[in-house]
Write a protein that holds these residues in place. Structure first.
Motif, PDB file in Angstrom:
ATOM      1  N   TYR A 272       0.816  -1.217   0.000  1.00  8.71           N
ATOM      2  CA  TYR A 272       0.000   0.000   0.000  1.00  8.71           C
ATOM      3  C   TYR A 272       0.850   1.267   0.000  1.00  8.71           C
ATOM      4  O   TYR A 272       0.417   2.309  -0.472  1.00  8.71           O
ATOM      5  CB  TYR A 272      -0.894   0.044   1.241  1.00  8.71           C
ATOM      6  CG  TYR A 272      -2.073  -0.905   1.256  1.00  8.71           C
ATOM      7  CD1 TYR A 272      -2.457  -1.634   0.125  1.00  8.71           C
ATOM      8  CD2 TYR A 272      -2.830  -1.069   2.410  1.00  8.71           C
ATOM      9  CE1 TYR A 272      -3.544  -2.496   0.159  1.00  8.71           C
ATOM     10  CE2 TYR A 272      -3.926  -1.920   2.461  1.00  8.71           C
ATOM     11  CZ  TYR A 272      -4.272  -2.638   1.335  1.00  8.71           C
ATOM     12  OH  TYR A 272      -5.354  -3.483   1.382  1.00  8.71           O
ATOM     13  N   VAL A 273       2.050   1.199   0.587  1.00 10.36           N
ATOM     14  CA  VAL A 273       2.963   2.343   0.739  1.00 10.36           C
ATOM     15  C   VAL A 273       2.272   3.535   1.407  1.00 10.36           C
ATOM     16  O   VAL A 273       1.961   4.550   0.772  1.00 10.36           O
ATOM     17  CB  VAL A 273       3.607   2.753  -0.602  1.00 10.36           C
ATOM     18  CG1 VAL A 273       4.658   3.842  -0.383  1.00 10.36           C
ATOM     19  CG2 VAL A 273       4.256   1.560  -1.280  1.00 10.36           C
ATOM     20  N   PRO A 274       2.000   3.432   2.702  1.00 11.30           N
ATOM     21  CA  PRO A 274       1.452   4.565   3.452  1.00 11.30           C
ATOM     22  C   PRO A 274       2.512   5.635   3.675  1.00 11.30           C
ATOM     23  O   PRO A 274       3.686   5.453   3.336  1.00 11.30           O
ATOM     24  CB  PRO A 274       1.030   3.918   4.764  1.00 11.30           C
ATOM     25  CG  PRO A 274       1.987   2.779   4.929  1.00 11.30           C
ATOM     26  CD  PRO A 274       2.238   2.258   3.549  1.00 11.30           C
ATOM     27  N   ARG A 275       2.125   6.737   4.291  1.00  7.31           N
ATOM     28  CA  ARG A 275       3.014   7.900   4.368  1.00  7.31           C
ATOM     29  C   ARG A 275       4.264   7.635   5.187  1.00  7.31           C
ATOM     30  O   ARG A 275       5.307   8.238   4.934  1.00  7.31           O
ATOM     31  CB  ARG A 275       2.273   9.120   4.923  1.00  7.31           C
ATOM     32  CG  ARG A 275       1.831   8.984   6.366  1.00  7.31           C
ATOM     33  CD  ARG A 275       1.395  10.299   6.967  1.00  7.31           C
ATOM     34  NE  ARG A 275       2.505  11.239   7.081  1.00  7.31           N
ATOM     35  CZ  ARG A 275       2.464  12.333   7.813  1.00  7.31           C
ATOM     36  NH1 ARG A 275       1.380  12.645   8.500  1.00  7.31           N
ATOM     37  NH2 ARG A 275       3.505  13.142   7.887  1.00  7.31           N
ATOM     38  N   LEU A 276       4.217   6.737   6.185  1.00  2.00           N
ATOM     39  CA  LEU A 276       5.398   6.470   6.992  1.00  2.00           C
ATOM     40  C   LEU A 276       6.515   5.827   6.184  1.00  2.00           C
ATOM     41  O   LEU A 276       7.659   5.786   6.635  1.00  2.00           O
ATOM     42  CB  LEU A 276       5.042   5.568   8.185  1.00  2.00           C
ATOM     43  CG  LEU A 276       4.360   6.257   9.368  1.00  2.00           C
ATOM     44  CD1 LEU A 276       3.986   5.246  10.437  1.00  2.00           C
ATOM     45  CD2 LEU A 276       5.252   7.348   9.963  1.00  2.00           C
ATOM     46  N   PHE A 277       6.209   5.351   4.987  1.00  3.03           N
ATOM     47  CA  PHE A 277       7.232   4.722   4.165  1.00  3.03           C
ATOM     48  C   PHE A 277       7.758   5.644   3.072  1.00  3.03           C
ATOM     49  O   PHE A 277       8.362   5.199   2.101  1.00  3.03           O
ATOM     50  CB  PHE A 277       6.708   3.405   3.589  1.00  3.03           C
ATOM     51  CG  PHE A 277       6.667   2.310   4.620  1.00  3.03           C
ATOM     52  CD1 PHE A 277       7.728   1.432   4.763  1.00  3.03           C
ATOM     53  CD2 PHE A 277       5.600   2.196   5.474  1.00  3.03           C
ATOM     54  CE1 PHE A 277       7.723   0.456   5.739  1.00  3.03           C
ATOM     55  CE2 PHE A 277       5.567   1.212   6.465  1.00  3.03           C
ATOM     56  CZ  PHE A 277       6.633   0.343   6.589  1.00  3.03           C
ATOM     57  N   ASP A 278       7.536   6.946   3.256  1.00  2.00           N
ATOM     58  CA  ASP A 278       8.108   7.918   2.324  1.00  2.00           C
ATOM     59  C   ASP A 278       9.562   8.239   2.662  1.00  2.00           C
ATOM     60  O   ASP A 278      10.281   8.783   1.825  1.00  2.00           O
ATOM     61  CB  ASP A 278       7.306   9.226   2.364  1.00  2.00           C
ATOM     62  CG  ASP A 278       5.964   9.101   1.672  1.00  2.00           C
ATOM     63  OD1 ASP A 278       5.745   8.097   0.966  1.00  2.00           O
ATOM     64  OD2 ASP A 278       5.124  10.004   1.850  1.00  2.00           O
ATOM     65  N   ASN A 279       9.976   7.928   3.892  1.00  3.23           N
ATOM     66  CA  ASN A 279      11.259   8.433   4.390  1.00  3.23           C
ATOM     67  C   ASN A 279      12.345   7.370   4.401  1.00  3.23           C
ATOM     68  O   ASN A 279      13.040   7.184   5.388  1.00  3.23           O
ATOM     69  CB  ASN A 279      11.077   8.989   5.809  1.00  3.23           C
ATOM     70  CG  ASN A 279      10.029  10.085   5.865  1.00  3.23           C
ATOM     71  OD1 ASN A 279       9.953  10.902   4.955  1.00  3.23           O
ATOM     72  ND2 ASN A 279       9.227  10.088   6.909  1.00  3.23           N
ATOM     73  N   TYR A 280      12.506   6.660   3.279  1.00  9.17           N
ATOM     74  CA  TYR A 280      13.512   5.597   3.197  1.00  9.17           C
ATOM     75  C   TYR A 280      14.461   5.849   2.033  1.00  9.17           C
ATOM     76  O   TYR A 280      14.032   6.277   0.951  1.00  9.17           O
ATOM     77  CB  TYR A 280      12.841   4.232   3.000  1.00  9.17           C
ATOM     78  CG  TYR A 280      12.198   3.687   4.246  1.00  9.17           C
ATOM     79  CD1 TYR A 280      12.824   2.708   5.006  1.00  9.17           C
ATOM     80  CD2 TYR A 280      10.968   4.160   4.680  1.00  9.17           C
ATOM     81  CE1 TYR A 280      12.241   2.224   6.163  1.00  9.17           C
ATOM     82  CE2 TYR A 280      10.372   3.678   5.831  1.00  9.17           C
ATOM     83  CZ  TYR A 280      11.020   2.708   6.561  1.00  9.17           C
ATOM     84  OH  TYR A 280      10.446   2.227   7.701  1.00  9.17           O
ATOM     85  N   THR A 281      15.738   5.575   2.271  1.00 10.28           N
ATOM     86  CA  THR A 281      16.692   5.644   1.170  1.00 10.28           C
ATOM     87  C   THR A 281      16.798   4.308   0.453  1.00 10.28           C
ATOM     88  O   THR A 281      17.289   4.236  -0.667  1.00 10.28           O
ATOM     89  CB  THR A 281      18.092   6.039   1.682  1.00 10.28           C
ATOM     90  OG1 THR A 281      18.517   5.089   2.685  1.00 10.28           O
ATOM     91  CG2 THR A 281      18.088   7.420   2.287  1.00 10.28           C
ATOM     92  N   SER A 282      16.333   3.223   1.088  1.00 17.02           N
ATOM     93  CA  SER A 282      16.525   1.884   0.530  1.00 17.02           C
ATOM     94  C   SER A 282      15.530   1.545  -0.568  1.00 17.02           C
ATOM     95  O   SER A 282      15.760   0.625  -1.357  1.00 17.02           O
ATOM     96  CB  SER A 282      16.428   0.827   1.635  1.00 17.02           C
ATOM     97  OG  SER A 282      15.160   0.875   2.263  1.00 17.02           O
ATOM     98  N   PHE A 283      14.414   2.251  -0.647  1.00 12.45           N
ATOM     99  CA  PHE A 283      13.432   1.965  -1.684  1.00 12.45           C
ATOM    100  C   PHE A 283      12.451   3.127  -1.781  1.00 12.45           C
ATOM    101  O   PHE A 283      12.355   3.959  -0.883  1.00 12.45           O
ATOM    102  CB  PHE A 283      12.656   0.677  -1.372  1.00 12.45           C
ATOM    103  CG  PHE A 283      11.537   0.860  -0.390  1.00 12.45           C
ATOM    104  CD1 PHE A 283      10.220   0.883  -0.805  1.00 12.45           C
ATOM    105  CD2 PHE A 283      11.797   1.033   0.970  1.00 12.45           C
ATOM    106  CE1 PHE A 283       9.189   1.071   0.101  1.00 12.45           C
ATOM    107  CE2 PHE A 283      10.775   1.207   1.880  1.00 12.45           C
ATOM    108  CZ  PHE A 283       9.461   1.231   1.437  1.00 12.45           C
TER     109      PHE A 283
END
Length: 400
Positions: A272-283
């Motif tokens: 789903y990629v919610p907003r908490l997963f916006d802050n990653y350098t790995s993907f």
């Protein structure tokens, strides 16, 4: 037109016949995110975390893809329901105190073969035996390893407070306890490194904190890879036929998959990629799950009010647990009100172009928790809704 503006136009066209509030899943984005998880897993199977999906139809969709295998569930009642629905490989990721559920599990060979339960304490074995109510089926058991990083002789701990089993000796001792107890079988080990997989390392406007997170995660990965390998060796000495070693999470898929000791990856939020997963350098993924609230008031210049919208996510309370106004771009919360139970004022120049009944699209902070607010998900392909499927809630289940 920006990509986000184009998405807004598509979603508005697709749902023009539907009144908000409503929730959608963009299937093109969902499938692209699934493919990206598989790429990062490097050939190791991915067990889907159901709490991050909470929709049977979408669990079936992703499990139909080569490379996804099995479900990681969050309650025993959910596990039994999924098993009765035809899913045959379910790992319950958390210990349970559901007496009725254990009585059902231990009385039904089909359920007992499909569901693996989580253990990290001998008291949990006694609880299950006390709950059997005559059920004699062998219970499949997974041992959970504490993945936290301990520094300064254990005085500093980084990571979630989950299992008490931290050292190889502790996990091996737990395996021996299970082996000695009739009616149980150790089949797996799970180690969820939430401080690595679930914490963003590129926080907007906070470069020093982002660097500190990256340093912590690098140290955590090194320490855990070494300790996890030792744990697996120690447990295999007790249980040579160990079936699986599960690790990882959306934010650390490629790192965990590189460990020889790990046989499968757990992930779900990356679909789903919610907003908490916006802050990653790995993907980076594509937002696939969104919800819309209708404009119901225009209090003044640069302000609109939408119905409802106060859907905070679990975790330590803070602004990062709130949904974020996503489309149209440029809207923000009124800091004196924030997202409310029954109404949410939104500020910004885009408000002046919104009419009563228009939709404002939001992204939830976390993944599957959005589904606790809606009975159905409208599936969007291109600029059309091509199906509508029930969430767990829509099927009459609120497991937590």
């Amino acid at each position: 037109m920006t990509a986000r503006a184009a998405d807004r136009a598509r979603y508005d066209r697709a749902t023009a016949h539907l009144d908000a509030p409503l929730a959608i899943v963009d299937l093109d984005a969902f499938d692209a995110n699934a493919d990206d998880l598989l790429r990062r897993a490097g050939g190791k199977p991915i067990r889907v975390a159901s709490k991050s999906v909470r929709c049977r139809a979408l669990l079936e969709r992703v499990l139909a893809k080569d490379g996804f295998a099995g479900i990681m569930s969050f309650t025993l009642a959910e596990s039994l329901w999924l098993a009765r629905s035809g899913f045959d490989d379910i790992l319950l990721a958390y210990p349970s105190a559901d007496r009725a559920g254990f009585a059902e599990l231990t009385s039904d060979p089909k359920l007992a073969s499909a569901v693996t339960v989580m253990i990290d304490d001998p008291a949990q074995l006694r609880f299950i035996d006390d709950a059997r109510d005559g059920g004699r089926e062998v219970v499949r058991v997974c041992l959970e390893l504490d993945t936290s990083l301990k520094l300064l002789g254990g005085r500093v701990r980084v990571g979630a407070r989950r299992s008490p089993l931290h050292s190889p000796a502790q996990v091996a001792d737990m395996a021996r306890t299970v082996v000695r107890r009739p009616g149980f079988e150790v089949v797996g080990i799970m180690a969820y490194e939430g401080h690595i997989a679930g914490v963003g390392d590129s926080i907007a406007g906070r470069p020093l904190r982002s660097r500190a997170v990256r340093l912590m995660q690098a140290a955590g990965r090194r320490e855990l890879a070494e300790r996890r390998a030792e744990v697996v060796r120690a447990v295999r000495a007790v249980v040579p036929g160990l079936e699986f070693v599960n690790g990882g999470g959306t934010g650390s898929v490629q790192h965990t998959a590189a460990e020889d000791a790990v046989t499968e990856i757990g992930a779900g939020s990356g679909l789903y990629v919610p907003r908490l997963f916006d802050n990653y350098t790995s993907f980076s993924g594509r937002p696939a799950a969104l919800f819309a609230q209708p404009v119901v008031r225009r209090p003044g210049v640069g302000v609109v009010t939408v119905l409802g919208g106060g859907y905070p996510a679990s975790g330590a309370a803070g602004p990062d647990r709130l949904p974020v106004p996503y489309l149209p771009e440029g809207l923000r919360y009124d800091p004196q009100e924030g997202p409310g139970e029954v109404q949410t004022p939104l500020l910004g120049s885009p408000a002046d172009d919104l009419l009563i009944g228009d939709k404002v699209w939001f992204r939830h902070a976390k993944a599957g928790e959005l589904c606790e607010r809606f009975e159905s998900l409208h599936l969007v392909e291109g600029d059309s809704v091509t199906g509508t499927v029930p969430t767990y809630r829509g099927e009459g289940h609120t497991f937590l």
